[in-house]
Design an enzyme around this catalytic site. Structure first.
Site, PDB file in Angstrom:
ATOM      1  N   GLY A  35     -27.010  23.707  -1.374  1.00  0.00           N
ATOM      2  CA  GLY A  35     -27.084  22.590  -0.517  1.00  0.00           C
ATOM      3  C   GLY A  35     -28.304  21.762  -0.947  1.00  0.00           C
ATOM      4  CG  HIS A  70     -32.455  17.537  -5.771  1.00  0.00           C
ATOM      5  ND1 HIS A  70     -32.035  17.368  -6.926  1.00  0.00           N
ATOM      6  CD2 HIS A  70     -32.763  18.760  -5.397  1.00  0.00           C
ATOM      7  CE1 HIS A  70     -32.313  18.608  -7.564  1.00  0.00           C
ATOM      8  NE2 HIS A  70     -32.743  19.441  -6.520  1.00  0.00           N
ATOM      9  CG  HIS A 114     -28.159  19.312  -6.500  1.00  0.00           C
ATOM     10  ND1 HIS A 114     -28.970  19.137  -5.480  1.00  0.00           N
ATOM     11  CD2 HIS A 114     -27.903  20.901  -6.772  1.00  0.00           C
ATOM     12  CE1 HIS A 114     -29.556  20.656  -5.385  1.00  0.00           C
ATOM     13  NE2 HIS A 114     -29.072  21.243  -5.919  1.00  0.00           N
ATOM     14  N   GLY A 138     -28.518  22.872 -14.258  1.00  0.00           N
ATOM     15  CA  GLY A 138     -29.617  22.099 -14.808  1.00  0.00           C
ATOM     16  C   GLY A 138     -30.661  22.823 -15.866  1.00  0.00           C
ATOM     17  CE  LYS A 147     -35.793  22.677 -10.443  1.00  0.00           C
ATOM     18  NZ  LYS A 147     -36.215  23.925  -9.862  1.00  0.00           N
ATOM     19  CB  SER A 182     -37.638  21.326  -7.123  1.00  0.00           C
ATOM     20  OG  SER A 182     -37.572  22.449  -6.292  1.00  0.00           O
ATOM     21  NE  ARG A 232     -38.869  27.145  -4.536  1.00  0.00           N
ATOM     22  CZ  ARG A 232     -38.334  27.580  -5.294  1.00  0.00           C
ATOM     23  NH1 ARG A 232     -38.135  26.869  -6.299  1.00  0.00           N
ATOM     24  NH2 ARG A 232     -37.558  28.784  -5.125  1.00  0.00           N
TER      25      ARG A 232
END
Length: 315
Positions: A39, A42, A45, A167, A169, A205, A207
């Site tokens: 969830g 962003h 996704h 991804g 990342k 991210s 975060r």
């Protein structure tokens, strides 16, 4: 390639509902793409979802905050749960180009034997991918990839997608999952898409929401340093076509990071084999490597630090 005709998305809550939906896709000869998420969706996704929509007749997204990848000292309850806004993001894809279904299970659905965050007290079946789970992110979070591998195995068993999307990342996660799919003979193709970035290079991210505008700007030095290391490697191999010492690449990265803010704490910078994650003394052209890092930066509105990860791939 999607065949959806409106922005009506099926919300599936149980394993049985997903399997019934998947069985119908199979009977109709339609391919299925899958994006597993926790969830807080962003643009990163969304880029995975867009690729699946291009590649497959149907696309399904899962939203599940997986408890088994959290340690007891990590605040599972504080993880953002934004289902309403996540569904709005999915529904706002252009008509005729929308995901078909979202799997939103309860914890009891995914862990029928129950789950506690304390590994010695856990009961039931868990999956460990040896050799690529213990280093880098796994060094500071020893049970993390056991939790990731377990929930991804469960989700792939439930959805049985033709294609699954992640991804770059989360580089180590991608390596773990590729090895998982290979070794457990799971009939799914793993697609790893490039990291999506903010305009200053900072990797997208969830975060990043913790960061002030100032820290967000300052954090661009992370990708700049990794990129300088990559440029050094590419320049060296272009001249000689010989292996490059990892220590020389790391020196280039550290030179850039000399200008980082004092309150940025580097947890690690590492150069590893792209398949095994073995730490490399030399990077060989044609084999390549992953240069990855984790950096702790100050949060904007609360005490503590946000932990930012990033990587670049050498070829």
């Amino acid at each position: 390639m999607t065949t959806a005709s409106s922005n009506t998305i099926k919300i599936l809550r149980t394993v049985q509902q997903v399997r019934q939906w998947r069985r119908q896709c199979l009977l109709n000869g339609k391919t299925v793409g899958f994006i597993p998420t926790m969830g807080a969706l962003h643009s990163g996704h969304c880029s995975l979802i867009s690729q699946s929509l291009k590649d497959n007749h149907h696309t399904i997204v899962s939203i599940f905050v997986n408890p088994s990848q959290f340690a007891p000292h990590e605040d599972l309850e504080a993880y953002p749960r934004t289902l309403e806004s996540d569904l709005k993001i999915l529904e706002d894809f252009p008509k005729g180009n929308v995901v078909d279904a979202v799997f939103v299970p309860k914890i009891s659905e995914m862990y029928p034997s129950g789950i506690t965050l304390e590994v010695p007290k856990q009961k039931g079946a868990f999956v460990t991918v040896q050799g690529c789970s213990e280093q880098l992110e796994g060094a500071s979070r020893p049970a993390f990839f056991r939790g990731v591998a377990t929930v991804v195995t469960k989700l792939l068993n439930i959805v049985t997608p033709d294609q699954v999307y992640f991804g770059q990342k989360d580089a180590q996660q991608c390596v773990v999952i590729k090895n998982l799919v290979k070794d457990l003979l799971i009939d799914t193709n793993v697609n790893v898409l490039p990291t999506l970035r903010e305009s200053n290079g900072l990797a997208l991210s969830s975060r990043n929401a913790y960061l002030s505008d100032e820290v967000r700007d300052q954090s661009s030095i992370i990708y700049r340093a990794l990129s300088n290391g990559k440029a050094f490697y590419e320049t060296s191999t272009k001249k000689t076509n010989q292996p490059v010492k990892s220590s020389d690449i790391l020196n280039e990265i550290h030179h850039t990071l000399e200008s980082k803010p004092d309150n940025f704490n580097i947890e690690y910078i590492s150069i590893n084999h792209p398949q095994s994650l073995e730490e490399l003394e030399f990077v060989e052209p044609g084999v390549g490597a992953i240069i990855s890092t984790a950096v702790r930066v100050p949060k904007e509105k609360e005490e503590g630090e946000a932990r930012l990860i990033d990587n670049v791939v050498l070829s």
